[in-house]
Design a protein around this motif. Sequence first.
Motif, short mmCIF file in Angstrom:
data_model
loop_
_atom_site.label_atom_id
_atom_site.label_comp_id
_atom_site.label_asym_id
_atom_site.label_seq_id
_atom_site.Cartn_x
_atom_site.Cartn_y
_atom_site.Cartn_z
N THR A 1 0.81 -1.22 0.00
CA THR A 1 0.00 0.00 0.00
C THR A 1 0.85 1.27 0.00
O THR A 1 0.44 2.27 -0.57
CB THR A 1 -0.98 0.02 1.19
N ASP A 2 2.03 1.22 0.62
CA ASP A 2 2.88 2.41 0.62
C ASP A 2 3.40 2.69 -0.79
O ASP A 2 3.37 3.83 -1.25
CB ASP A 2 4.05 2.24 1.61
N ALA A 3 3.86 1.64 -1.47
CA ALA A 3 4.35 1.82 -2.85
C ALA A 3 3.23 2.24 -3.78
O ALA A 3 3.42 3.12 -4.64
CB ALA A 3 5.00 0.53 -3.34
N LEU A 4 2.03 1.65 -3.62
CA LEU A 4 0.89 2.06 -4.45
C LEU A 4 0.52 3.51 -4.19
O LEU A 4 0.20 4.26 -5.12
CB LEU A 4 -0.32 1.15 -4.18
N GLY A 5 0.56 3.91 -2.93
CA GLY A 5 0.28 5.30 -2.58
C GLY A 5 1.26 6.25 -3.25
O GLY A 5 0.87 7.30 -3.77
N GLU A 6 2.52 5.87 -3.25
CA GLU A 6 3.55 6.70 -3.91
C GLU A 6 3.31 6.77 -5.42
O GLU A 6 3.50 7.82 -6.04
CB GLU A 6 4.95 6.16 -3.62
N THR A 7 2.86 5.67 -5.99
CA THR A 7 2.55 5.64 -7.43
C THR A 7 1.40 6.60 -7.74
O THR A 7 1.46 7.37 -8.71
CB THR A 7 2.19 4.21 -7.87
N VAL A 8 0.36 6.56 -6.90
CA VAL A 8 -0.79 7.46 -7.10
C VAL A 8 -0.36 8.91 -6.90
O VAL A 8 -0.74 9.79 -7.67
CB VAL A 8 -1.96 7.09 -6.17
N ARG A 9 0.46 9.17 -5.87
CA ARG A 9 0.93 10.54 -5.62
C ARG A 9 1.71 11.06 -6.82
O ARG A 9 1.50 12.18 -7.28
CB ARG A 9 1.81 10.60 -4.36
N ALA A 10 2.62 10.24 -7.35
CA ALA A 10 3.42 10.66 -8.51
C ALA A 10 2.53 10.93 -9.72
O ALA A 10 2.72 11.91 -10.45
CB ALA A 10 4.47 9.59 -8.84
N ALA A 11 1.53 10.07 -9.93
CA ALA A 11 0.59 10.27 -11.04
C ALA A 11 -0.22 11.54 -10.85
O ALA A 11 -0.45 12.29 -11.80
CB ALA A 11 -0.33 9.06 -11.18
N LEU A 12 -0.63 11.81 -9.62
CA LEU A 12 -1.40 13.02 -9.31
C LEU A 12 -0.57 14.26 -9.58
O LEU A 12 -1.03 15.22 -10.21
CB LEU A 12 -1.86 12.98 -7.85
#
Length: 195
Positions: free
Chosen positions: A66-77
Amino acid sequence: MADTPTLRERARSAARAEIAATAVRLFAEHGFEATTVDQIAAAVGISRRSFFHYFGSKEDVVLGDTDALGETVRAALEARPPEESAWTAIREAFKELRRHAGSEKEQLILAGIHDQAPSLRARHLEKHLRWQELLAPEIQRRLGLPPSPDPDPRALAFVAAALACLDAAVDAWYRSGGTDDIERLFTDAVATLRN
């Protein structure tokens, strides 16, 4: 060439995938709560200790990193065009989650497991709280709110609402057997909030 995974990275990824596939099969057969880490390890042919080299917990097998996925979403945002509205930007950023998910059949199985396991729902809420903190600064900027050392409560509420809309969409998609359009479901949920 630098982006090519090493043999060790490929082997680790293959081992993780095998452990996850075995665990999901056991969860589907016996239920999430009834399946132990020891059973998963035995079915794969590894030790309990080795399981924890690949996953921090049994819940992580279903929820992913979930931490890595969160970072992926943050970068995409953050990569979305600066003039894009906060709702459009977060909707587009959430699409990254689908790109990192397995097949539709696997997603349906995981959604069913998630739906029936209280410990997974609790872990999911923890993820939401971390993601609110992670995504709020960019939403705060897009909402035109002044920068601050702590996220503005309005930005936190916005992210919480967007995550709730995403959860509602995924839940409705699961109940439809995967036949409903998850993006439309999310858009409809957001539209209800915005009216």
